[in-house]
Design a protein around this motif. Structure first.
Motif, PDB file in Angstrom:
ATOM      1  N   TYR A  40       0.859  -1.184   0.000  1.00 15.85           N
ATOM      2  CA  TYR A  40       0.000   0.000   0.000  1.00 15.85           C
ATOM      3  C   TYR A  40       0.893   1.231   0.000  1.00 15.85           C
ATOM      4  O   TYR A  40       2.101   1.156   0.238  1.00 15.85           O
ATOM      5  CB  TYR A  40      -0.953   0.014   1.200  1.00 15.85           C
ATOM      6  N   GLY A  41       0.306   2.387  -0.305  1.00 16.16           N
ATOM      7  CA  GLY A  41       1.105   3.612  -0.391  1.00 16.16           C
ATOM      8  C   GLY A  41       2.076   3.547  -1.549  1.00 16.16           C
ATOM      9  O   GLY A  41       1.739   3.080  -2.647  1.00 16.16           O
ATOM     10  N   ILE A  42       3.304   3.971  -1.326  1.00 13.94           N
ATOM     11  CA  ILE A  42       4.289   4.018  -2.411  1.00 13.94           C
ATOM     12  C   ILE A  42       4.743   2.630  -2.850  1.00 13.94           C
ATOM     13  O   ILE A  42       5.418   2.499  -3.880  1.00 13.94           O
ATOM     14  CB  ILE A  42       5.525   4.861  -2.017  1.00 13.94           C
ATOM     15  N   PHE A  43       4.365   1.594  -2.113  1.00 18.05           N
ATOM     16  CA  PHE A  43       4.782   0.241  -2.471  1.00 18.05           C
ATOM     17  C   PHE A  43       3.665  -0.585  -3.114  1.00 18.05           C
ATOM     18  O   PHE A  43       3.807  -1.790  -3.296  1.00 18.05           O
ATOM     19  CB  PHE A  43       5.312  -0.497  -1.232  1.00 18.05           C
ATOM     20  N   ARG A  44       2.552   0.036  -3.440  1.00 18.95           N
ATOM     21  CA  ARG A  44       1.453  -0.715  -4.056  1.00 18.95           C
ATOM     22  C   ARG A  44       1.817  -1.137  -5.468  1.00 18.95           C
ATOM     23  O   ARG A  44       2.315  -0.344  -6.265  1.00 18.95           O
ATOM     24  CB  ARG A  44       0.162   0.108  -4.100  1.00 18.95           C
ATOM     25  N   SER A  73      -5.311   7.528  -4.653  1.00 16.07           N
ATOM     26  CA  SER A  73      -4.597   6.289  -4.364  1.00 16.07           C
ATOM     27  C   SER A  73      -5.572   5.174  -3.991  1.00 16.07           C
ATOM     28  O   SER A  73      -6.693   5.426  -3.553  1.00 16.07           O
ATOM     29  CB  SER A  73      -3.607   6.499  -3.216  1.00 16.07           C
ATOM     30  N   LYS A  74      -5.106   3.942  -4.163  1.00 19.88           N
ATOM     31  CA  LYS A  74      -5.925   2.783  -3.825  1.00 19.88           C
ATOM     32  C   LYS A  74      -5.166   1.851  -2.892  1.00 19.88           C
ATOM     33  O   LYS A  74      -3.936   1.901  -2.793  1.00 19.88           O
ATOM     34  CB  LYS A  74      -6.333   2.033  -5.100  1.00 19.88           C
ATOM     35  N   ILE A 110      -4.578  -6.290   1.603  1.00 16.04           N
ATOM     36  CA  ILE A 110      -3.988  -5.524   2.707  1.00 16.04           C
ATOM     37  C   ILE A 110      -5.078  -5.071   3.672  1.00 16.04           C
ATOM     38  O   ILE A 110      -4.949  -5.178   4.895  1.00 16.04           O
ATOM     39  CB  ILE A 110      -3.217  -4.307   2.174  1.00 16.04           C
ATOM     40  N   MET A 111      -6.177  -4.559   3.108  1.00 17.84           N
ATOM     41  CA  MET A 111      -7.275  -4.095   3.948  1.00 17.84           C
ATOM     42  C   MET A 111      -7.834  -5.233   4.788  1.00 17.84           C
ATOM     43  O   MET A 111      -8.107  -5.067   5.987  1.00 17.84           O
ATOM     44  CB  MET A 111      -8.387  -3.503   3.080  1.00 17.84           C
ATOM     45  N   SER A 112      -7.992  -6.410   4.197  1.00 16.81           N
ATOM     46  CA  SER A 112      -8.560  -7.556   4.914  1.00 16.81           C
ATOM     47  C   SER A 112      -7.674  -7.990   6.066  1.00 16.81           C
ATOM     48  O   SER A 112      -8.169  -8.319   7.159  1.00 16.81           O
ATOM     49  CB  SER A 112      -8.764  -8.728   3.943  1.00 16.81           C
TER      50      SER A 112
END
Length: 254
Positions: free
Chosen positions: A31-35, A101-102, A107-109
């Motif tokens: 997530y973030g810059i590593f998505r 951003s998404k 990750i969310m789960s």
């Protein structure tokens, strides 16, 4: 759940955190810059943060409502402190996010699962398993409550300030990356993570809760490897000289 079963639960959670700590030095949470696309389906960052952080707020509310100790002053104070953080994190922070951003559903789960377990872990100790004579009125004047409260709110404010700095690095329409320079970012490349770590250390100190210390370990295990990855990313993107002597997450240490 008996105290023995609860202690076993804390032990299992601590062991899982160890595996997470090691794994995150090899696999960057996407997530973030590593998505990347390899993490699969992604949804709006704002919605993902709400769905991920709201469960712990709700779990704590439910456990507090059903506790016979819910209006004991010290316990109610712990509840308010905890919920201040998660109300901001679940219902204010996501709405302040800029850009489109998404976050991957995977990750969310994982975040939802951890928050459910953590909410139960914190609430079970504070509202049900802590000795009945432990959190009496004298707790408010104890050194651990005073020191812990100062750390908790200092970390919270540092975290909020650091998030504010990050949100205002770009002008509308800009998609470039920038190296944060203000506030605690002068000393570490992940000042927001440092603030969160200080905050939960403070909570563990002020509550003297074994569950809260397990949460500190989880926070450390999750944020320290990510802070290392961010530091390396900044060095590769902006150059070693630009990053300078900034540490990853703990000023002057790491």
């Amino acid at each position: 759940m008996s105290i023995d079963t609860f202690n076993l639960f804390l032990g299992v959670m601590s062991l899982i955190a160890l595996f997470v700590f090691i794994a995150l030095y090899f696999v960057k949470a996407g997530y973030g810059i590593f998505r990347t696309a390899s993490w699969g389906v992604a949804i709006s960052n704002k919605l993902a943060w709400i769905l991920m952080e709201a469960p712990v707020f709700v779990v704590m509310c439910v456990m507090w409502i059903y506790s016979e100790r819910r209006f004991e002053p010290v316990i109610f104070t712990f509840f308010l402190f905890f919920q201040i953080h998660y109300f901001q994190r679940a219902f204010i922070f996501p709405l302040l996010l800029k850009g489109k951003s998404k976050m991957p559903l995977a990750i969310m789960s994982m975040g939802v699962l951890f928050n459910l377990l953590n909410g139960y872990m914190q609430g079970k100790w504070i509202f049900y398993l802590a000795p009945e004579t432990m959190y009496q009125a004298g707790w408010f004047t104890s050194p651990w409550f005073i020191i812990g409260t100062l750390l908790f709110f200092a970390g919270m404010l540092l975290n909020w300030q650091s998030d504010y700095i990050i949100r205002h690095l770009r002008k509308p329409g800009d998609t470039r990356h920038y190296l944060p320079q203000k506030g605690m970012y002068r000393y570490v490349t992940s000042a927001n993570y440092f603030g969160e770590l200080v905050e939960w250390v403070g909570f563990a100190v002020l509550t003297a809760s074994p569950a809260a210390w397990v949460f500190v370990w989880w926070t450390f295990a999750n944020l320290v490897p990510r802070a290392d990855a961010i530091n390396k990313r900044y060095r590769a993107e902006f150059g070693v000289e630009a990053v300078g002597k900034r540490k990853r997450i703990i000023p002057f240490v790491y």
